[in-house]
Design a protein around this motif. Sequence first.
Motif, PDB file in Angstrom:
ATOM      1  N   ASN A 265      -8.775  14.331  -4.124  1.00 36.04           N
ATOM      2  CA  ASN A 265      -7.334  14.208  -4.388  1.00 36.04           C
ATOM      3  C   ASN A 265      -6.520  14.453  -3.114  1.00 36.04           C
ATOM      4  O   ASN A 265      -5.597  15.267  -3.068  1.00 36.04           O
ATOM      5  N   CYS A 266      -6.886  13.725  -2.095  1.00 40.85           N
ATOM      6  CA  CYS A 266      -6.288  13.900  -0.774  1.00 40.85           C
ATOM      7  C   CYS A 266      -4.765  13.784  -0.806  1.00 40.85           C
ATOM      8  O   CYS A 266      -4.213  12.841  -1.396  1.00 40.85           O
ATOM      9  N   THR A 267      -4.098  14.750  -0.197  1.00 41.04           N
ATOM     10  CA  THR A 267      -2.636  14.871  -0.057  1.00 41.04           C
ATOM     11  C   THR A 267      -1.916  15.109  -1.383  1.00 41.04           C
ATOM     12  O   THR A 267      -0.688  15.154  -1.408  1.00 41.04           O
ATOM     13  N   MET A 268      -2.653  15.255  -2.467  1.00 39.82           N
ATOM     14  CA  MET A 268      -2.034  15.540  -3.760  1.00 39.82           C
ATOM     15  C   MET A 268      -1.923  17.056  -3.957  1.00 39.82           C
ATOM     16  O   MET A 268      -2.466  17.843  -3.179  1.00 39.82           O
ATOM     17  N   ASP A 269      -1.236  17.471  -5.001  1.00 41.54           N
ATOM     18  CA  ASP A 269      -1.005  18.901  -5.234  1.00 41.54           C
ATOM     19  C   ASP A 269      -2.312  19.675  -5.412  1.00 41.54           C
ATOM     20  O   ASP A 269      -2.403  20.853  -5.046  1.00 41.54           O
TER      21      ASP A 269
ATOM     22  N   THR B 212      -4.723   4.446   4.528  1.00 42.74           N
ATOM     23  CA  THR B 212      -5.924   4.458   3.691  1.00 42.74           C
ATOM     24  C   THR B 212      -6.309   5.877   3.307  1.00 42.74           C
ATOM     25  O   THR B 212      -6.004   6.838   4.021  1.00 42.74           O
ATOM     26  N   SER B 213      -7.015   5.987   2.211  1.00 48.56           N
ATOM     27  CA  SER B 213      -7.430   7.317   1.749  1.00 48.56           C
ATOM     28  C   SER B 213      -8.362   7.989   2.750  1.00 48.56           C
ATOM     29  O   SER B 213      -8.266   9.195   2.992  1.00 48.56           O
ATOM     30  N   PHE B 214      -9.258   7.200   3.380  1.00 45.12           N
ATOM     31  CA  PHE B 214     -10.242   7.858   4.239  1.00 45.12           C
ATOM     32  C   PHE B 214      -9.653   8.320   5.569  1.00 45.12           C
ATOM     33  O   PHE B 214     -10.089   9.337   6.116  1.00 45.12           O
ATOM     34  N   THR B 215      -8.633   7.617   6.081  1.00 43.37           N
ATOM     35  CA  THR B 215      -7.995   8.133   7.294  1.00 43.37           C
ATOM     36  C   THR B 215      -7.161   9.367   6.963  1.00 43.37           C
ATOM     37  O   THR B 215      -7.082  10.310   7.757  1.00 43.37           O
ATOM     38  N   ALA B 216      -6.552   9.375   5.779  1.00 45.39           N
ATOM     39  CA  ALA B 216      -5.811  10.564   5.355  1.00 45.39           C
ATOM     40  C   ALA B 216      -6.764  11.742   5.144  1.00 45.39           C
ATOM     41  O   ALA B 216      -6.452  12.878   5.515  1.00 45.39           O
TER      42      ALA B 216
ATOM     43  N   PRO C 257      -0.116   7.236 -17.082  1.00 42.58           N
ATOM     44  CA  PRO C 257       0.799   6.701 -16.069  1.00 42.58           C
ATOM     45  C   PRO C 257       0.064   6.208 -14.832  1.00 42.58           C
ATOM     46  O   PRO C 257      -0.976   6.746 -14.442  1.00 42.58           O
ATOM     47  N   SER C 258       0.609   5.193 -14.228  1.00 39.39           N
ATOM     48  CA  SER C 258       0.045   4.652 -12.996  1.00 39.39           C
ATOM     49  C   SER C 258       0.170   5.670 -11.868  1.00 39.39           C
ATOM     50  O   SER C 258       1.243   6.206 -11.613  1.00 39.39           O
ATOM     51  N   VAL C 259      -0.938   5.932 -11.181  1.00 35.67           N
ATOM     52  CA  VAL C 259      -0.920   6.861 -10.054  1.00 35.67           C
ATOM     53  C   VAL C 259      -0.048   6.304  -8.930  1.00 35.67           C
ATOM     54  O   VAL C 259       0.732   7.028  -8.304  1.00 35.67           O
ATOM     55  N   ALA C 260      -0.164   5.006  -8.678  1.00 34.19           N
ATOM     56  CA  ALA C 260       0.640   4.385  -7.625  1.00 34.19           C
ATOM     57  C   ALA C 260       2.129   4.485  -7.941  1.00 34.19           C
ATOM     58  O   ALA C 260       2.955   4.727  -7.052  1.00 34.19           O
ATOM     59  N   LEU C 261       2.483   4.315  -9.211  1.00 40.74           N
ATOM     60  CA  LEU C 261       3.890   4.423  -9.597  1.00 40.74           C
ATOM     61  C   LEU C 261       4.385   5.855  -9.428  1.00 40.74           C
ATOM     62  O   LEU C 261       5.520   6.081  -8.989  1.00 40.74           O
ATOM     63  N   ASN C 262       3.548   6.827  -9.753  1.00 37.41           N
ATOM     64  CA  ASN C 262       3.941   8.225  -9.576  1.00 37.41           C
ATOM     65  C   ASN C 262       4.271   8.527  -8.119  1.00 37.41           C
ATOM     66  O   ASN C 262       5.190   9.295  -7.817  1.00 37.41           O
ATOM     67  N   ILE C 263       3.531   7.917  -7.215  1.00 38.53           N
ATOM     68  CA  ILE C 263       3.757   8.155  -5.784  1.00 38.53           C
ATOM     69  C   ILE C 263       5.130   7.661  -5.349  1.00 38.53           C
ATOM     70  O   ILE C 263       5.813   8.298  -4.541  1.00 38.53           O
ATOM     71  N   VAL C 264       5.561   6.530  -5.891  1.00 39.26           N
ATOM     72  CA  VAL C 264       6.829   5.930  -5.449  1.00 39.26           C
ATOM     73  C   VAL C 264       7.988   6.220  -6.404  1.00 39.26           C
ATOM     74  O   VAL C 264       9.086   5.701  -6.218  1.00 39.26           O
TER      75      VAL C 264
ATOM     76  N   GLY D  33       0.841  -1.185   0.000  1.00 38.26           N
ATOM     77  CA  GLY D  33       0.000   0.000   0.000  1.00 38.26           C
ATOM     78  C   GLY D  33       0.878   1.238   0.000  1.00 38.26           C
ATOM     79  O   GLY D  33       1.759   1.371   0.855  1.00 38.26           O
ATOM     80  N   VAL D  34       0.658   2.141  -0.952  1.00 37.82           N
ATOM     81  CA  VAL D  34       1.523   3.325  -1.062  1.00 37.82           C
ATOM     82  C   VAL D  34       0.838   4.585  -0.543  1.00 37.82           C
ATOM     83  O   VAL D  34       1.347   5.685  -0.701  1.00 37.82           O
ATOM     84  N   GLY D  35      -0.329   4.415   0.099  1.00 37.59           N
ATOM     85  CA  GLY D  35      -0.997   5.566   0.679  1.00 37.59           C
ATOM     86  C   GLY D  35      -1.839   6.333  -0.325  1.00 37.59           C
ATOM     87  O   GLY D  35      -2.032   5.905  -1.463  1.00 37.59           O
ATOM     88  N   PRO D  36      -2.339   7.504   0.073  1.00 37.64           N
ATOM     89  CA  PRO D  36      -3.303   8.241  -0.747  1.00 37.64           C
ATOM     90  C   PRO D  36      -2.711   9.116  -1.843  1.00 37.64           C
ATOM     91  O   PRO D  36      -3.414   9.503  -2.767  1.00 37.64           O
ATOM     92  N   GLY D  37      -1.421   9.465  -1.743  1.00 39.56           N
ATOM     93  CA  GLY D  37      -0.864  10.350  -2.774  1.00 39.56           C
ATOM     94  C   GLY D  37       0.451  11.000  -2.411  1.00 39.56           C
ATOM     95  O   GLY D  37       1.348  11.115  -3.252  1.00 39.56           O
ATOM     96  N   ASP D  38       0.606  11.427  -1.178  1.00 38.17           N
ATOM     97  CA  ASP D  38       1.831  12.071  -0.726  1.00 38.17           C
ATOM     98  C   ASP D  38       2.929  11.026  -0.552  1.00 38.17           C
ATOM     99  O   ASP D  38       2.786  10.112   0.267  1.00 38.17           O
TER     100      ASP D  38
END
Length: 231
Positions: free
Chosen positions: A203-207, A133-137, A43-50, A10-15
């Motif tokens: 778009n939690c924690t994203m730009d 998880t996205s909802f806790t973030a 592009p994969s959103v998950a890949l962008n995060i990592v 799990g890579v989290g919500p975005g940050d």
Amino acid sequence: MPIGKLYGIGVGPGDPELLTVKAARLIDETDIIFAPQSKSGKPSVALNIVQDYVDKRDIPCEIYQPLFPMTEDKEELQRSWDEATDVLYEKLEQGKSAVFVTLGDPTVFSTFSYISSRLQNKGVEVELVPGITSFTACAARAGVQLTEQDDIMVVVPQVSEKLTKILPYVDTVVAMKTSRHLDVLEDCINQDPRQKDIVSVQNCTMDDENIVHGFVDNKKYFSTSIIKFRK
């Protein structure tokens, strides 16, 4: 040669800073990274995060971005999961290790579960690495306490008859992906006579994060609404 191990991370919500230490270490050590994309050429959103963690590796790794389309077509979904499973298994048979990066946590509404079960049936060892998880973030970003004392909370990916039946017993509702069912959600919540506080996070924690008090009506996929009923 023993079959390689698969990690569902799990890579989290975005940050990227919300990635766990263990997840970062495994991304640095693994042979292969699988990062699903929802649309060909996107592009994969998950890949962008990592991505920063991948770029800092001393030794490059293989990266695959299988297509997991956003569709209700069950046959198309099954086909995409089967194809991804076959590619992954072929690599694991070579004794390579792999990580499958997924948004949020791999145990919460994650497509990884379908790949994991298929590979486990083939004898592959799978380890899950939890993520935020996205909802806790969303709750943290909005400054909302999800539960207190003996509160009952329910998390729904889509509003159905089940929610209407249990709603009178619930203190907090977390509605994910609200762009898909906002009208139905609003009707359901408005029918409850209790006073309530509603906050929506996109778009939690994203730009381009957006926090709104109340429901928000647009088509952003990463939208979550938190409804707290007052006591």
